[in-house]
Design a protein around this motif. Structure first.
Motif, PDB file in Angstrom:
ATOM      1  N   THR A  90      -2.510   1.441  -2.188  1.00 16.58           N
ATOM      2  CA  THR A  90      -1.475   0.457  -1.886  1.00 16.58           C
ATOM      3  C   THR A  90      -0.436   1.108  -0.984  1.00 16.58           C
ATOM      4  OG1 THR A  90      -0.176   1.061  -3.830  1.00 16.58           O
ATOM      5  CG2 THR A  90      -1.779  -0.746  -4.093  1.00 16.58           C
ATOM      6  N   GLU A  93       4.501  -1.319   4.200  1.00 16.99           N
ATOM      7  CA  GLU A  93       4.371  -1.017   5.615  1.00 16.99           C
ATOM      8  C   GLU A  93       5.693  -0.954   6.366  1.00 16.99           C
ATOM      9  OE1 GLU A  93       1.458  -0.125   6.599  1.00 16.99           O
ATOM     10  OE2 GLU A  93       0.352  -0.828   4.856  1.00 16.99           O
ATOM     11  N   ILE A 107      -7.708  -4.885   4.601  1.00 17.95           N
ATOM     12  CA  ILE A 107      -6.285  -4.755   4.275  1.00 17.95           C
ATOM     13  C   ILE A 107      -5.826  -6.108   3.730  1.00 17.95           C
ATOM     14  CG2 ILE A 107      -3.979  -4.221   5.130  1.00 17.95           C
ATOM     15  CD1 ILE A 107      -5.445  -2.852   7.560  1.00 17.95           C
ATOM     16  N   GLU A 108      -5.449  -6.114   2.452  1.00 19.31           N
ATOM     17  CA  GLU A 108      -4.945  -7.334   1.830  1.00 19.31           C
ATOM     18  C   GLU A 108      -3.422  -7.282   1.863  1.00 19.31           C
ATOM     19  OE1 GLU A 108      -6.948  -8.372  -1.947  1.00 19.31           O
ATOM     20  OE2 GLU A 108      -8.217  -6.618  -1.496  1.00 19.31           O
ATOM     21  N   VAL A 109      -2.813  -8.278   2.521  1.00 23.80           N
ATOM     22  CA  VAL A 109      -1.358  -8.357   2.607  1.00 23.80           C
ATOM     23  C   VAL A 109      -0.884  -9.308   1.513  1.00 23.80           C
ATOM     24  CG1 VAL A 109       0.602  -8.955   4.073  1.00 23.80           C
ATOM     25  CG2 VAL A 109      -1.468  -7.976   5.104  1.00 23.80           C
ATOM     26  N   ASP A 110      -0.005  -8.821   0.594  1.00 29.95           N
ATOM     27  CA  ASP A 110       0.516  -9.680  -0.472  1.00 29.95           C
ATOM     28  C   ASP A 110       1.144 -10.927   0.140  1.00 29.95           C
ATOM     29  OD1 ASP A 110      -0.233  -7.872  -2.408  1.00 29.95           O
ATOM     30  OD2 ASP A 110       1.803  -7.233  -2.924  1.00 29.95           O
ATOM     31  N   LEU A 125       1.200  -4.822  11.574  1.00 25.18           N
ATOM     32  CA  LEU A 125       1.736  -4.964  10.219  1.00 25.18           C
ATOM     33  C   LEU A 125       3.253  -5.044  10.332  1.00 25.18           C
ATOM     34  CD1 LEU A 125      -0.494  -2.326   8.398  1.00 25.18           C
ATOM     35  CD2 LEU A 125      -0.740  -4.822   8.355  1.00 25.18           C
ATOM     36  N   ASP A 129       5.731  -5.440   4.505  1.00 21.24           N
ATOM     37  CA  ASP A 129       4.459  -5.953   3.992  1.00 21.24           C
ATOM     38  C   ASP A 129       3.969  -5.018   2.891  1.00 21.24           C
ATOM     39  OD1 ASP A 129       4.197  -8.169   5.671  1.00 21.24           O
ATOM     40  OD2 ASP A 129       2.766  -7.195   7.043  1.00 21.24           O
ATOM     41  N   THR A 131       0.764  -3.945   0.933  1.00 21.05           N
ATOM     42  CA  THR A 131      -0.654  -4.039   1.248  1.00 21.05           C
ATOM     43  C   THR A 131      -1.506  -3.264   0.261  1.00 21.05           C
ATOM     44  OG1 THR A 131      -0.459  -2.135   2.727  1.00 21.05           O
ATOM     45  CG2 THR A 131      -0.255  -4.329   3.732  1.00 21.05           C
ATOM     46  N   TRP A 133      -5.195  -1.381   0.764  1.00 23.88           N
ATOM     47  CA  TRP A 133      -6.230  -0.959   1.702  1.00 23.88           C
ATOM     48  C   TRP A 133      -7.488  -0.580   0.923  1.00 23.88           C
ATOM     49  CZ3 TRP A 133      -5.407   0.676   7.078  1.00 23.88           C
ATOM     50  CH2 TRP A 133      -4.137   0.389   7.550  1.00 23.88           C
TER      51      TRP A 133
END
Length: 147
Positions: A90, A93, A107-110, A125, A129, A131, A133
């Motif tokens: 996690t 960014e 890459i999951e962005v909350d 990014l 953010d 994230t 990974w």
């Protein structure tokens, strides 16, 4: 990490500059020197280990390495190479633009998109953010961060 102090002393073909770079990436205290780096050819042993906070590791044993190639005198702009081995981590960014040179990651962005990145992909990014990974194959990127 610091910028290369003598680009001419590096592996042939990896970096050249119009003048030697100082730790801040400037030639003789003036504007930044122009330089080129062959990112895929930069040997792993030329990258410095960047320890991960154990709280950031979700799974696996990812290792992060990198090399700052240039930093503005005020420290608010940074350009460099960054690499991470497979695993899940996690992060929070900064404002960043990067181009993936090799490897693959999700890459999951909350509260935002899920980004699938691989060689040749440019990614932006945003500062703040949060994230996650998931690195499928060792990922190497060239980046520019604005703080």
């Amino acid at each position: 990490m610091t910028a290369p102090s003598d680009p001419e002393a590096q592996t042939p073909g990896t970096a050249t500059a119009s003048a030697p770079l100082s730790a801040a990436g400037s030639a003789a205290g003036s504007a930044p020197a122009s330089f080129v780096v062959n990112v895929p050819a930069l040997a792993d042993d030329e990258l410095e280990v960047e320890p991960l906070d154990p709280a950031q590791i979700v799974s696996g044993q990812p290792v992060v390495t990198g090399k700052v190639l240039w930093e503005s005198p005020d420290g608010r702009q940074i350009r460099g190479i960054w690499q991470i081995t497979p695993g899940v981590v996690t992060d929070t960014e900064a404002n960043e633009l990067f181009v993936v040179v090799s490897g693959r990651a999700t890459i999951e962005v909350d509260g935002g998109p899920v980004l699938e990145v691989g060689p040749g992909d440019a990614c932006v990014l945003r500062e703040g953010d949060r994230t996650q990974w998931t690195v499928h194959e060792t990922l190497r990127k060239a980046y520019h961060i604005s703080l």
